[in-house]
Write an enzyme that holds these catalytic residues in place. Structure first.
Site, PDB file in Angstrom:
ATOM      1  N   HIS A   1      19.946 -79.350  -0.909  1.00 52.22           N
ATOM      2  CA  HIS A   1      18.442 -79.344  -1.482  1.00 52.22           C
ATOM      3  C   HIS A   1      17.789 -80.651  -1.790  1.00 52.22           C
ATOM      4  O   HIS A   1      16.682 -80.757  -1.939  1.00 52.22           O
ATOM      5  CB  HIS A   1      18.213 -78.440  -2.823  1.00 52.22           C
ATOM      6  CG  HIS A   1      16.944 -77.855  -3.180  1.00 52.22           C
ATOM      7  ND1 HIS A   1      16.104 -78.291  -3.998  1.00 52.22           N
ATOM      8  CD2 HIS A   1      16.036 -77.080  -2.230  1.00 52.22           C
ATOM      9  CE1 HIS A   1      14.940 -77.733  -3.857  1.00 52.22           C
ATOM     10  NE2 HIS A   1      14.946 -76.722  -2.906  1.00 52.22           N
TER      11      HIS A   1
ATOM     12  N   HIS B   1       4.677 -77.393  -4.615  1.00 55.24           N
ATOM     13  CA  HIS B   1       6.229 -77.639  -4.334  1.00 55.24           C
ATOM     14  C   HIS B   1       6.890 -78.736  -4.948  1.00 55.24           C
ATOM     15  O   HIS B   1       7.866 -78.786  -5.019  1.00 55.24           O
ATOM     16  CB  HIS B   1       6.398 -77.634  -2.751  1.00 55.24           C
ATOM     17  CG  HIS B   1       7.720 -77.482  -2.267  1.00 55.24           C
ATOM     18  ND1 HIS B   1       8.626 -78.398  -1.927  1.00 55.24           N
ATOM     19  CD2 HIS B   1       8.285 -76.353  -2.009  1.00 55.24           C
ATOM     20  CE1 HIS B   1       9.681 -77.815  -1.653  1.00 55.24           C
ATOM     21  NE2 HIS B   1       9.471 -76.691  -1.656  1.00 55.24           N
TER      22      HIS B   1
END
Length: 574
Positions: free
Chosen positions: A174, A423
């Site tokens: 990630h 985000h």
């Protein structure tokens, strides 16, 4: 599933001459008096190009020579395509990061990748010459996302793919990072929050931390800087250790690691906060790597913070994983780690964790409906409420939830990002309830999850199990002055520079004081303590003050269906 389409599911200045050599010797600075005056302006609606925010008039009795040094925000917001220029001041686009024709090599780390989109942002004259390395987490050879990447990369002879070692079943790669090497013998590290896809770089709120350009060390020389939390020498140790973690099973990042050894990191200010899959114990020596919540706890032990009943930590994320039917993990693991601080007394010893209040910023369905991309933005923002365990989780999170857009109050100071769905991931400690001063701030890829931050699997040894790769940078005001008590960090809005025009006046007050805008026609002034020597800005991605959910409101759930049309007339059916 096509890698460039998939939503992000699960989802932490150059050197200067020491001030002691240049600062004038003068009597102690006098107190100053500040007057603040609000000016009303139209509120920003979903397609408006104006902002509602408070401007100020500041009067000071101190001479110009004693004005504080002003330092721009170490974090930058990314440019939003469908917002006007006045809301994109000081922002950065992907072309700004990758468009330099001097770039010779690029290492791109991310969760989702669009190779064509990535390559289109290099200078067209060198696009086919830059050595591009893409580090991804699709370790299964039959994974459709891996197959798509291979197909896309096959069109570019200068692109090499690397699969990260992922020993944990529920882990993801990630981390979102760029490492750039240039023909002028400099390197740059860029840690950010966006997937390498067009959607993330257009109308969603994201942020970037960029290192200064790092020069090569003189031949056969090592930096003379001693490793210390927050300086470049310690950052380099932590960064190279992070890259080496990719090589446990097979060589992945060895080539770029061996090159970066020869660069001078001394201009970097900040602490690297990373997560690496595996089991980790608290370090027995300062040079040993730490990951997950252990990493931020170790850093915060060295950072002073104002300990008071009004201290608060705002956790702003785009995904909330399954945390358990009770708040045990939050209460016993993550929150105590984030609460850690260092006493400000001369003993300089670490204190026991304090107890600031916690707030979780997450968008509601209404905020997603009104965002620039409407419901489409919600495909990248995740939490679940369907199972009984998830329903119980919602119950204990509900009192913590605060709005992302936070634009219902006309008195709030606007960030200009309330219509760009989040985000970005930030963790910020405010020293008081009025949000005027910041103790520390973390920009990271890590969301609110055990996979990202780690779960304690052995209370006796404090062994922690981390599932995912994550990366962030922690900053605080003491990084910018030899005397950490002479520096303050304050929120900035619509610009990276503190004290710029249209900024709300934020000053150091007596402990029980608050900053309140002066009512029109009244002229009341506040007396403040001694001026800081350095004022560091922190660009805010959300409005202040924070606004809690009202009764009946809940978080956006991407797996739910919403029949009320968004502003473009679309519904969300699942």
């Amino acid at each position: 599933m096509n890698s460039r389409k998939r939503a992000d599911v699960d989802d932490g200045n150059g050197s200067s001459t020491p001030r002691s050599l240049t600062r004038l010797i003068s009597p102690p600075r006098k107190k100053r008096r500040v007057s603040t005056t609000p000016e009303d302006s139209p509120a920003l609606d979903q397609r408006s190009t104006t902002t509602n925010h408070v401007s100020t008039t500041t009067k000071t009795t101190t001479p110009p020579s004693s004005l504080p040094q002003v330092i721009k925000s170490p974090f930058q917001l990314t440019k939003i395509r469908d917002l006007p220029p006045e809301l994109n001041k000081d922002t950065v686009a992907l072309k700004d990061l990758l468009g330099d024709p001097l770039i010779s090599e690029c290492w791109e780390f991310n969760y989702i990748h669009d190779i064509d989109f990535l390559m289109s942002h290099f200078d067209q004259d060198v696009r086919q010459l830059v050595k591009v390395h893409v580090v991804h987490g699709f370790w299964k050879k039959e994974d459709p996302s891996r197959l798509q990447l291979q197909d896309d990369a096959s069109r570019y002879p200068n692109v090499t793919l690397h699969a990260a070692y992922l020993p944990e079943m529920f882990g993801t790669h990630h981390t979102k990072m760029l490492i750039l090497l240039c023909h002028d013998d400099t390197a740059q590290i860029i840690i950010h929050t966006a997937n390498m896809i067009e959607k993330d770089w257009t109308n969603m709120t994201q942020a970037v931390w960029s290192s200064p350009r790092l020069p090569l060390l003189p031949r056969n020389k090592q930096t003379l800087q001693q490793p210390k939390i927050g300086n470049g020498a310690k950052f380099k140790i932590d960064f190279l250790n992070y890259l080496r973690s990719y090589d446990k099973n097979r060589p992945t990042c060895r080539d770029i690691t061996n090159k970066l050894v020869h660069y001078d990191f001394s201009a970097i200010r900040g602490s690297l906060i990373g997560s690496v899959p595996g089991r980790h114990k608290p370090p027995s020596a300062p040079e040993e790597p730490t990951y997950g919540w252990l990493a931020i706890q170790q850093s915060l032990k060295n950072i002073p913070a104002k300990v008071s009943a009004s201290s608060q930590i705002a956790i702003q994320i785009s995904s909330i994983a399954t945390l358990g039917p009770t708040n045990a993990w939050l209460k016993n693991t993550l929150f105590p780690a984030l609460s850690t601080t260092r006493t400000t007394s001369s003993s300089n010893k670490s204190s026991s964790p304090t107890s600031p209040s916690f707030k979780v910023l997450f968008p509601t369905p209404s905020e997603i409906r009104r965002s620039l991309d409407g419901y489409v933005s919600g495909g990248s923002i995740h939490t679940k409420t369907s199972s009984s365990q998830q329903a119980k989780q919602l119950q204990y999170l509900q009192p913590l939830f605060h709005h992302w857009a936070n634009d219902s109050s006309p008195e709030s100071t606007k960030s200009g990002r309330q219509r760009a769905a989040p985000h970005i991931k930030t963790y910020i400690r405010y020293s008081s309830s009025d949000y005027t001063c910041i103790d520390w701030a973390l920009l990271t890829s890590a969301n609110l999850s055990k996979q990202a931050w780690g779960d304690t699997i052995n209370q006796k040894t404090q062994e922690v199990r981390v599932c995912s790769y994550e990366l962030g940078v922690l900053v605080w005001p003491g990084l910018y002055d030899e005397d950490e008590n002479e520096a303050v960090m304050k929120p900035t809005f619509l610009t990276d520079e503190p004290g710029a025009p249209n900024q709300e006046a934020i000053v150091l007050l007596d402990d029980e004081d608050e900053v309140r805008p002066k009512a029109k026609g009244k002229g009341k002034e506040k007396e403040v303590v001694s001026d800081p020597r350095v004022v560091v800005g922190l660009r805010m991605p959300y409005n202040l003050p924070l606004q809690p959910y009202e009764e009946g409101e809940g978080p956006w759930v991407a797996t739910a269906s919403y029949m009320e049309p968004d502003w473009m007339g679309r519904i969300w059916s699942r």
